[in-house]
Design an enzyme around this catalytic site. Structure first.
Site, PDB file in Angstrom:
ATOM      1  N   GLN A   5      74.854  -2.925 -56.423  1.00  0.00           N
ATOM      2  CA  GLN A   5      74.197  -1.860 -55.667  1.00  0.00           C
ATOM      3  C   GLN A   5      75.168  -0.707 -55.422  1.00  0.00           C
ATOM      4  O   GLN A   5      74.796   0.301 -54.845  1.00  0.00           O
ATOM      5  CB  GLN A   5      73.725  -2.405 -54.309  1.00  0.00           C
ATOM      6  CG  GLN A   5      72.620  -3.436 -54.420  1.00  0.00           C
ATOM      7  CD  GLN A   5      72.323  -4.129 -53.103  1.00  0.00           C
ATOM      8  OE1 GLN A   5      72.432  -5.343 -53.004  1.00  0.00           O
ATOM      9  NE2 GLN A   5      71.937  -3.375 -52.082  1.00  0.00           N
ATOM     10  N   PHE A  36      69.051  -7.120 -52.599  1.00  0.00           N
ATOM     11  CA  PHE A  36      68.787  -7.461 -51.195  1.00  0.00           C
ATOM     12  C   PHE A  36      70.025  -7.339 -50.308  1.00  0.00           C
ATOM     13  O   PHE A  36      70.088  -7.957 -49.249  1.00  0.00           O
ATOM     14  CB  PHE A  36      68.199  -8.884 -51.078  1.00  0.00           C
ATOM     15  CG  PHE A  36      67.104  -9.175 -52.057  1.00  0.00           C
ATOM     16  CD1 PHE A  36      65.928  -8.448 -52.031  1.00  0.00           C
ATOM     17  CD2 PHE A  36      67.261 -10.155 -53.032  1.00  0.00           C
ATOM     18  CE1 PHE A  36      64.918  -8.690 -52.951  1.00  0.00           C
ATOM     19  CE2 PHE A  36      66.253 -10.401 -53.955  1.00  0.00           C
ATOM     20  CZ  PHE A  36      65.086  -9.678 -53.910  1.00  0.00           C
ATOM     21  N   ARG A  42      74.772  -2.721 -36.194  1.00  0.00           N
ATOM     22  CA  ARG A  42      73.330  -2.531 -36.387  1.00  0.00           C
ATOM     23  C   ARG A  42      72.534  -3.564 -35.585  1.00  0.00           C
ATOM     24  O   ARG A  42      71.431  -3.277 -35.113  1.00  0.00           O
ATOM     25  CB  ARG A  42      72.959  -2.558 -37.866  1.00  0.00           C
ATOM     26  CG  ARG A  42      71.526  -2.120 -38.152  1.00  0.00           C
ATOM     27  CD  ARG A  42      71.253  -1.920 -39.636  1.00  0.00           C
ATOM     28  NE  ARG A  42      71.577  -0.581 -40.092  1.00  0.00           N
ATOM     29  CZ  ARG A  42      70.746   0.453 -40.077  1.00  0.00           C
ATOM     30  NH1 ARG A  42      69.510   0.327 -39.623  1.00  0.00           N
ATOM     31  NH2 ARG A  42      71.130   1.632 -40.513  1.00  0.00           N
ATOM     32  N   ARG A  66      69.366  -7.346 -46.531  1.00  0.00           N
ATOM     33  CA  ARG A  66      68.177  -6.615 -46.074  1.00  0.00           C
ATOM     34  C   ARG A  66      67.987  -6.646 -44.551  1.00  0.00           C
ATOM     35  O   ARG A  66      67.709  -7.695 -43.970  1.00  0.00           O
ATOM     36  CB  ARG A  66      66.961  -7.247 -46.745  1.00  0.00           C
ATOM     37  CG  ARG A  66      65.748  -6.345 -46.838  1.00  0.00           C
ATOM     38  CD  ARG A  66      64.669  -7.056 -47.609  1.00  0.00           C
ATOM     39  NE  ARG A  66      63.666  -6.149 -48.136  1.00  0.00           N
ATOM     40  CZ  ARG A  66      62.729  -6.501 -48.998  1.00  0.00           C
ATOM     41  NH1 ARG A  66      62.665  -7.728 -49.453  1.00  0.00           N
ATOM     42  NH2 ARG A  66      61.850  -5.631 -49.425  1.00  0.00           N
ATOM     43  N   PHE A 102      70.457  -5.856 -42.442  1.00  0.00           N
ATOM     44  CA  PHE A 102      71.849  -5.572 -42.111  1.00  0.00           C
ATOM     45  C   PHE A 102      72.151  -5.773 -40.630  1.00  0.00           C
ATOM     46  O   PHE A 102      72.680  -4.893 -39.959  1.00  0.00           O
ATOM     47  CB  PHE A 102      72.134  -4.118 -42.527  1.00  0.00           C
ATOM     48  CG  PHE A 102      73.569  -3.799 -42.862  1.00  0.00           C
ATOM     49  CD1 PHE A 102      74.147  -4.249 -44.038  1.00  0.00           C
ATOM     50  CD2 PHE A 102      74.338  -3.012 -42.015  1.00  0.00           C
ATOM     51  CE1 PHE A 102      75.464  -3.924 -44.360  1.00  0.00           C
ATOM     52  CE2 PHE A 102      75.660  -2.681 -42.326  1.00  0.00           C
ATOM     53  CZ  PHE A 102      76.210  -3.134 -43.502  1.00  0.00           C
ATOM     54  N   ALA A 154      70.799   0.300 -46.841  1.00  0.00           N
ATOM     55  CA  ALA A 154      70.279   0.905 -45.618  1.00  0.00           C
ATOM     56  C   ALA A 154      68.928   1.578 -45.868  1.00  0.00           C
ATOM     57  O   ALA A 154      68.575   2.547 -45.191  1.00  0.00           O
ATOM     58  CB  ALA A 154      71.275   1.914 -45.029  1.00  0.00           C
ATOM     59  N   GLU A 207      63.992  -2.009 -46.060  1.00  0.00           N
ATOM     60  CA  GLU A 207      64.322  -3.057 -45.095  1.00  0.00           C
ATOM     61  C   GLU A 207      63.260  -3.299 -44.018  1.00  0.00           C
ATOM     62  O   GLU A 207      63.024  -4.450 -43.638  1.00  0.00           O
ATOM     63  CB  GLU A 207      65.654  -2.737 -44.412  1.00  0.00           C
ATOM     64  CG  GLU A 207      66.810  -2.695 -45.378  1.00  0.00           C
ATOM     65  CD  GLU A 207      68.063  -2.135 -44.739  1.00  0.00           C
ATOM     66  OE1 GLU A 207      68.961  -2.921 -44.429  1.00  0.00           O
ATOM     67  OE2 GLU A 207      68.141  -0.911 -44.547  1.00  0.00           O
TER      68      GLU A 207
END
Ligand code: FES
Ligand code: FES
Lengths: 158, 770
Positions: free
Chosen positions: B198, B229, B311, B343, B345, B524, B725
């Site tokens: 990614q 993911f 997060r 996914r 996070f 994100a 997400e």
């Protein structure tokens, strides 16, 4: 490592090679025949990404040894595309977005094809049971079931 | 216009014919070496002897590397430079790579790696949250604390209080395509890397560092992944670096693909959390004050754990206004795989904490949990009414001080409750439970509010490169990667819309660090927000140049030139797009441009936990009904109804796919997907035979998904919203429905932990019966 000389007919083409006894069928297809549409997901028979047809029956290509398929006829996703068999399923998978990353798709198509060609009905529970041996981590399966239902409800054959 | 159309995935035809190529499918020269790691068999301690003679002598082996043989420490970390490619003497987790084997084929490399004779001196491993707390084993010095208002006083003064703890497990990504990379040496010492990642820029950076090359000597290409993911944000670094090291040392191409068991053992997963809470509330269930302590097991390396835990804190409110709140976050270092991006996070864990609080409050008051949730929602977004120049709108702030100005969950919840007939079904569930002693049903409707933007503000940037060729065909490139989410198609739709052409005119090309530099990870949920805007900027530049030239030739106004339906209209003149491109080429107009975008309005101070980390929020709500066998713990999802907000969807078909898939994955996290480590730190669930992701038969029998159609209030690409997400957390409705079914068994509170396996469900049933 013991080796064996074997011949497997893949998508109509006979391929002869000397292979180690422990080479599995999906590796043979990918390496000797150079057909990379059959995928390796888990290598122990759970995910279904490696599903191919051997003498007309879906088989996990990672659970069968290449030597066990000596003399057999194997059909992969590429072979289906070449002959047109399953074209309605392929079209439905595209229009319904029954794929995202696509890694499960060739195996999923093989299982779906068995269901549709075997005269399976449009009953969603039966379809879900039938394809529950093929994992998809992306789609949530909804679109896959929709695609199969549509193929069955709208016409003849896969 | 091509945006907002439900076009299928751009590579759909390639996928159904088996022609789509993943990294492992790329034809490589016959002399390619295949790599495998030898893994540590203990979780903590030292290697006292490493005898690799049998490995070197194994059939097909062409080379073996230990840490001492590497050109540098070959660090694989995305953050703290604490992940050497190969362990030296010190072992930090069971599964850590100790040495690297290169052989003539994949199997030969793996068989050889198994022949190592390793002697260890084992020490006590820190495996659990309790171990880590006792040993003060952490990242960062101590817990991170953010607060607003006096939570302690508010709890003490409240008419009612609850407290409790919820444990939630991690999650294996189980991307169907395992981690894979290949490196091909180029002239002059350059390196070409194909990676299933990614984050191509990070691979480029880490490979360059490992080899001692400048970044311009390394090119990374990623056409697609078979699922990511989050698991391919940092976890692919090790394979790419290993391939590059071997390719540089031998001059031969090298490829590495983890076998699935190795993938489970080596790579990081979702963080497991323990969340302890104390809340004070009024008679209606409105929270007056809440104190939340989050403990995250981060594994052996820092990796992305700090932003993940941030997060989690940023989502400790989910959809609820918390007038007085204290958040404490512990980032614990353990001798396990390095927990990483997945996914959501950290968002899902943070949200599950406050959803537990809502559920617990409702139970203690004997109220419908949905009623309590709604009573705690943020105030509805509304048009600001200005009287005498003074706004009468009351601002509601998150625990980190950001104003929630786009809150649409009141309307969405209302609409979903209507659509799924929530109230009547809740009554029927109660009747059914009264009549059935063994099978119990449960229903729950839970909301999602998810913040969109990278919380590391500088990552919110993207670049693009667009070419228009003289025949009118268009090639487009950007920094985003395709992992199945349909990003390439969405961005191509943006390009096609800019030039007013059919989607087929736009060629989608592989992500390539030589085309667009310095990109952020596709993560994100930001892929189409960022890259769509960057591509649009590039297209706008070219279009303006074309319009200026074509208008000047005809003494027309450039502003009046129209690009639509494959044509360019300049006053009374109409050209096909291809004719227009040809005319511009003849007129010596540059038909190539870069585009750049940075997200506006962000300002975030992570140390203080204050500011505006997000451009906007994405919303969703789901209602699930389940049935539970209270003798065995077996259960089924009977029905799930979803209403999800994608703003003005760029592509409703692709967005539906993200919602359905995200929900199922989220439900898997909270039900069947259980990771089990034994007392010595060995992951026992290291294959799909023991780790159960949802199969088709596990999905809801009734599955009704609708998009909430309303434009984003912020100026995003065509007013769409990110969708990668947020739907994952819709799976929380299943967990709370199960808790509701358990609650029907007795007077006690279920206090269900996740994943809600049959064992945990049975334990909860016993608990409520007292
Ligand atoms: S690779 Fe054969 S079943 Fe998974
Ligand atoms: S589409 Fe990715 S696994 Fe099915």
């Amino acid at each position: 490592m013991t080796t064996h000389d074997i011949t497997i007919t893949i998508n109509g083409e006979a391929i002869t090679a000397t292979v180690p006894a422990r080479r599995n069928l999906v590796d043979f297809i990918r390496q000797e025949a150079g057909l990379t549409g059959s995928h390796v997901g888990c290598e122990h028979g759970v995910c279904g990404a490696c599903t191919v047809e051997v003498n007309g029956t879906p088989v996990r290509g990672c659970l069968m040894l290449a030597v066990q398929a000596d003399g057999a006829h194997v059909t992969t996703v590429e072979g289906l595309a070449d002959t047109g068999r399953g074209h309605r399923l392929r079209a439905a998978f595209q229009t319904h977005n029954a794929l995202q990353c696509g890694f499960c798709t060739p195996g999923m198509l093989a299982s779906a094809l068995e269901y549709v060609e075997g005269g399976g009905t449009a009953d969603r529970t039966a379809i879900r049971e039938h394809i529950s041996g093929n994992y998809c981590r992306c789609t949530g399966y909804q679109a896959i079931v929709d695609a199969i239902v549509e193929v069955i409800e709208t016409g003849e054959g896969a | 216009m091509s945006v907002a159309k439900p076009l299928p995935h751009d590579a759909a035809r390639l996928h159904v014919t088996g022609a789509a190529r993943y990294v492992d499918d790329i034809p490589l020269p016959a002399n390619t070496l295949h790599l495998a790691f030898g893994l540590s068999q203990i979780a903590a301690g030292t290697v006292t002897a490493l005898d690799l003679n049998a490995v070197r002598r194994a059939p097909g082996v062409q080379g073996v590397w230990t840490a001492a043989d590497l050109p540098s420490d070959c660090d694989c970390s995305p953050s703290a430079h604490d992940e050497p490619l190969l362990a030296g003497d010190t072992i930090l987790y069971l599964g850590q790579p100790l040495f690297l084997v290169a052989a003539t084929c994949h199997l030969a490399a793996r068989h050889a790696a198994a022949r190592a004779l390793v002697t260890y001196e084992e020490t006590d491993a820190i495996l659990t949250i309790d171990d880590a707390l006792a040993a003060e084993s952490r990242f960062e010095d101590g817990p991170v604390v953010w607060s607003r208002g006096d939570a302690e006083a508010a709890i003490a003064d409240a008419p009612h209080r609850v407290n409790g703890v919820i444990e939630m497990g991690g999650q294996e990504h189980f991307y169907l395509e395992g981690q894979t990379a290949a490196a091909l040496p180029q002239e002059g010492g350059d390196m070409l890397v194909h990676a299933s990642t990614q984050h191509p820029t990070e691979i480029q950076h880490k490979v360059a560092d490992a080899l001692g090359l400048p970044m311009h000597a390394v090119r990374v290409e990623t056409r697609r992944m078979g699922g990511g993911f989050g698991g391919k944000e940092s976890q692919g670094n090790a394979l790419a670096i290993a391939c590059a090291v071997v390719a540089q040392a031998t001059g031969r191409p090298a490829k590495m693909r983890y076998d699935r068991d190795d993938d489970f053992l080596i790579t990081g997963k979702r963080h497991d959390f323990r969340i302890a809470y104390r809340a004070g509330f009024d008679d209606a269930g409105r929270v007056l004050g809440v104190d939340i302590v989050q403990m995250a097991r981060c594994g052996w390396a820092q990796d992305l754990s700090l932003p993940v835990c941030d997060r989690a804190m940023l989502h400790a409110d989910n959809a609820y206004h918390l007038p007085a709140v204290r958040l404490e976050s512990h980032r614990l270092r353990t001798n396990t795989q390095s927990a990483t991006a997945f996914r959501g996070f950290g968002g899902p864990q943070g949200m599950l904490g406050i959803e537990r609080v809502m559920d617990h409050i409702a139970h203690s008051l004997g109220r419908d949990p949905l009623e309590v949730r709604r009573a705690n929602y943020y105030a509805a977004a509304r048009v600001e009414r200005v009287e005498g120049g003074i706004s009468t709108k009351k601002k509601q702030l998150t625990p980190y001080g950001m104003e929630v100005s786009d809150f649409i969950l009141h309307e969405m919840t209302e609409a979903l409750a209507d659509r799924c007939d929530y109230a009547a079904r809740r009554a029927r569930v109660a009747e059914w439970n009264a009549a059935h002693p063994v099978l119990k049903r449960g229903i729950a409707l839970t909301p999602v509010k998810f913040g969109i933007s990278f919380t590391l503000t500088h990552l919110n940037q993207a670049g693009a490169l667009v070419h228009v060729y003289q025949d009118g065909s268009i090639a487009m490139n950007h920094g985003g990667t395709e992992m199945g989410q349909g990003l390439f198609q969405k961005v191509a739709q943006v390009a096609a819309a800019s030039f007013g052409v059919e989607i087929g005119v736009v060629k989608i090309t592989a992500t390539d660090t030589a085309k667009v530099p310095n990109t952020s990870a596709t993560a994100a949920s930001s892929g189409s927000d960022l890259n769509g805007m960057a591509v649009k900027a590039a297209c706008d530049t070219i279009r303006a140049r074309m319009a200026a030239h074509l208008a000047a030739e005809r003494q027309a106004d450039p502003g009046a030139v129209q690009f639509e339906d494959g044509r360019v209209v300049i006053g009374s003149d109409v050209l096909s797009f291809a004719e227009a491109a040809q005319a511009c080429y003849q007129g010596r107009v540059s038909l190539s441009a870069t585009g750049f975008y940075k997200t506006p309005k962000l300002s975030w101070d992570r140390k203080r936990g204050a500011g505006r980390p997000f451009l906007y929020f994405a919303y969703g709500a789901a209602c699930s009904e389940v049935v539970l066998d209270t003798l065995t713990g077996e259960n089924r999802i009977l029905a799930t109804h979803i209403l999800h907000d994608c703003g003005r969807s760029l592509n409703p078909a692709l967005d539906m796919g993200q919602i359905e898939g995200g929900f199922v994955q989220g439900a898997g996290w909270l039900t069947t997907e259980e990771l089990v480590w034994d007392a010595r730190g060995r992951l026992r669930t290291h294959a799909p035979s023991t780790y159960k992701i949802p199969a088709c038969s596990d999905r809801p029998q009734v599955f009704d998904v609708m998009l909430w159609d309303a434009e984003n209030r912020e100026e995003t690409i065509y007013r769409s919203k990110a969708v990668g997400e947020p739907p994952f957390m819709l799976g929380m409705s299943v967990f709370h429905a199960l808790s509701d079914a358990v609650a029907a068994c007795g007077p006690g509170y279920p206090a269900l932990d996740a994943p809600a396996t049959p064992e945990r469900l049975l334990a909860a049933v016993r608990r409520v019966r007292g």
